[in-house]
Design a protein around this motif. Structure first.
Motif, short mmCIF file in Angstrom:
data_model
loop_
_atom_site.label_atom_id
_atom_site.label_comp_id
_atom_site.label_asym_id
_atom_site.label_seq_id
_atom_site.Cartn_x
_atom_site.Cartn_y
_atom_site.Cartn_z
N SER A 73 0.80 -1.23 0.00
CA SER A 73 0.00 0.00 0.00
C SER A 73 0.83 1.27 0.00
O SER A 73 0.29 2.36 -0.23
CB SER A 73 -0.93 0.00 1.23
N ASN A 74 2.13 1.17 0.27
CA ASN A 74 2.98 2.37 0.26
C ASN A 74 3.83 2.45 -1.01
O ASN A 74 4.82 3.18 -1.05
CB ASN A 74 3.87 2.41 1.49
N VAL A 75 3.42 1.72 -2.05
CA VAL A 75 4.13 1.79 -3.34
C VAL A 75 3.15 2.15 -4.45
O VAL A 75 2.11 1.51 -4.61
CB VAL A 75 4.81 0.45 -3.68
N ALA A 76 3.49 3.17 -5.22
CA ALA A 76 2.73 3.54 -6.42
C ALA A 76 3.46 2.99 -7.63
O ALA A 76 4.67 3.19 -7.77
CB ALA A 76 2.60 5.05 -6.52
N SER A 77 2.77 2.26 -8.48
CA SER A 77 3.37 1.68 -9.68
C SER A 77 3.00 2.54 -10.88
O SER A 77 1.83 2.82 -11.13
CB SER A 77 2.87 0.25 -9.89
N LEU A 78 4.02 2.96 -11.63
CA LEU A 78 3.82 3.89 -12.74
C LEU A 78 4.38 3.28 -14.01
O LEU A 78 5.58 3.06 -14.15
CB LEU A 78 4.56 5.20 -12.45
N THR A 79 3.49 2.97 -14.96
CA THR A 79 3.94 2.41 -16.23
C THR A 79 3.37 3.23 -17.39
O THR A 79 2.46 4.04 -17.20
CB THR A 79 3.55 0.93 -16.40
N PHE A 80 3.90 2.98 -18.58
CA PHE A 80 3.54 3.76 -19.75
C PHE A 80 3.11 2.86 -20.90
O PHE A 80 3.61 1.74 -21.04
CB PHE A 80 4.72 4.61 -20.20
N LYS A 81 2.22 3.36 -21.73
CA LYS A 81 1.85 2.65 -22.95
C LYS A 81 2.87 2.99 -24.04
O LYS A 81 2.58 3.67 -25.02
CB LYS A 81 0.42 3.04 -23.38
N PHE A 105 -1.24 10.60 -2.14
CA PHE A 105 -0.31 9.63 -2.72
C PHE A 105 -1.05 8.37 -3.19
O PHE A 105 -1.81 7.77 -2.42
CB PHE A 105 0.75 9.25 -1.69
N PRO A 106 -0.87 7.96 -4.45
CA PRO A 106 -1.61 6.80 -5.00
C PRO A 106 -0.99 5.46 -4.62
O PRO A 106 -0.71 4.62 -5.47
CB PRO A 106 -1.54 7.05 -6.51
N GLY A 107 -0.78 5.24 -3.34
CA GLY A 107 -0.17 4.00 -2.88
C GLY A 107 -1.05 2.80 -3.14
O GLY A 107 -2.28 2.87 -3.01
N GLY A 108 -0.43 1.69 -3.54
CA GLY A 108 -1.17 0.47 -3.82
C GLY A 108 -1.85 0.47 -5.18
O GLY A 108 -2.50 -0.51 -5.54
N LYS A 109 -1.68 1.55 -5.95
CA LYS A 109 -2.35 1.65 -7.24
C LYS A 109 -1.34 1.52 -8.39
O LYS A 109 -0.19 1.88 -8.27
CB LYS A 109 -3.09 2.98 -7.37
N HIS A 110 -1.84 1.02 -9.52
CA HIS A 110 -1.06 0.93 -10.75
C HIS A 110 -1.64 1.94 -11.73
O HIS A 110 -2.76 1.79 -12.19
CB HIS A 110 -1.11 -0.49 -11.33
N THR A 111 -0.88 2.99 -12.02
CA THR A 111 -1.33 4.03 -12.94
C THR A 111 -0.61 3.86 -14.27
O THR A 111 0.62 3.77 -14.31
CB THR A 111 -1.04 5.44 -12.38
N ILE A 112 -1.38 3.84 -15.35
CA ILE A 112 -0.82 3.64 -16.69
C ILE A 112 -1.02 4.91 -17.49
O ILE A 112 -2.13 5.43 -17.59
CB ILE A 112 -1.50 2.46 -17.41
#
Length: 345
Positions: free
Chosen positions: A142-150, A301-308
């Motif tokens: 929950s204290n990590v935000a995952s950030l990826t790109f298309k 903070f978007p913790g626990g979320k995967h934002t693309i």
């Protein structure tokens, strides 16, 4: 080999202390105000292991984002502001991240999938510290935000540009380390080029390194010598060798092109007689860094979320560069078709 770097931002705690000024009979209110500022004004830190902060590509984009974020908060580089520290090898990452935590950094950006394990381990051991991983997903913390790109979307547009610009019907792709992230770029590039010409020849090579300009130079030389006249490079510092070969070729009278990556690399293609950068696919990492840092500072903070981040989220794009107006119009139409869902990569 050049040193790899860890870099980051340090919040200016002196700014928070301003909330303590005021009349004596309002000291309690001022103290509470300062406490609230300290709670919300988190300390963002970015970490990179592939090349340096001036690699003209991925790492530089992240560092620029941190600098812009710091400037927007009126904090400066150095002690009490934002800065970076150096790590010479992957094995140093865990100790470096732990040192950052001990020094009261409250948010750590892991720039690149190579940091996944170190970030994941540190996040488990430090639940009160916020982390963000770029180009990978850590889904169970929950204290990590995952950030990826298309990335495949921008690469598709790069492929369209290459296929419309080549005169030899042969184009190239030079990547750093083969893996899932660069695999998206390669597949998108292939799909875009083949949408224009199904019979186009595409030469694909991986250097196995993001920090070998000499290797990038030799690989590009071989590609250009065998007929490719456009090369899409996604290799960090290794990619500087591709630009070097293209400029030498152009100076000798054989004009060839390079497609840049991660940031607008027009400057890297400049030589006395012109420019060899056809266009660049953009990965808006600097904007993402600023966005997440702001959300963290605002308690969102978007913790626990995967934002693309894709074309619709302004996460990736392609610049016009030196594309002809006709080519740019076709690229723009492809972009609209991707954003509307008409083209799925």
């Amino acid at each position: 080999m050049k040193k790899r770097y860890i870099f980051g931002i340090i919040s200016t705690l002196a700014v928070c202390s301003l909330a303590l000024t005021g009349c004596t009979n309002r000291s309690k209110q001022a103290t509470e105000s300062a406490s609230q500022v300290n709670q919300n004004f988190k300390t963002p830190t970015a970490v990179t292991v592939l090349g340096s902060i001036d690699d003209k590509s991925f790492n530089q984009s992240a560092w620029e984002g941190l600098q812009q974020w710091g400037q927007s908060k009126n904090i400066t580089k150095g002690v009490g502001g934002f800065n970076y520290a150096a790590a010479t090898q992957d094995s140093d990452l865990t100790s470096q991240i732990n040192n950052l935590i001990k020094n009261k950094y409250q948010m750590i950006f892991g720039v690149g999938y190579r940091l996944s394990k170190s970030i994941g381990d540190a996040a488990k051991q430090n639940p009160n510290t916020n982390f963000a991983i770029v180009d990978d997903v850590i889904s169970d913390q929950s204290n990590v935000a995952s950030l990826t790109f298309k990335d495949e979307q921008a690469a598709y547009l790069a492929g369209v540009s290459a296929a419309l610009s080549t005169k030899t019907n042969k184009i190239g792709f030079i990547g750093g380390v083969q893996g899932e992230v660069l695999g998206k770029f390669e597949k998108g590039y292939r799909a875009g080029a083949q949408s224009v010409n199904p019979d186009i020849s595409i030469d694909v090579k991986y250097a196995g390194s993001f920090s070998r300009a000499d290797l990038g130079k030799s690989m590009a030389t071989a590609m250009y010598n065998t007929g490719a006249d456009v090369i899409y490079q996604l290799a960090g510092e290794t990619g500087t060798g591709v630009f070097s070969v293209a400029k030498d070729s152009a100076k000798s009278g054989n004009k060839v092109w390079v497609i840049g990556a991660d940031r607008d690399q027009t400057d890297e293609g400049q030589y006395s007689g012109g420019n060899v950068t056809l266009t660049s696919s953009i990965k808006n990492l600097s904007s993402v860094i600023k966005d997440v840092a702001d959300k963290n500072a605002n308690g969102e903070f978007p913790g626990g979320k995967h934002t693309i981040y894709g074309l619709n989220e302004d996460g990736v794009d392609l610049v016009k560069g030196q594309l002809s107006d006709d080519t740019w119009a076709k690229v723009d139409q492809a972009k609209k078709d991707i954003m509307s869902g008409k083209i799925t990569i």
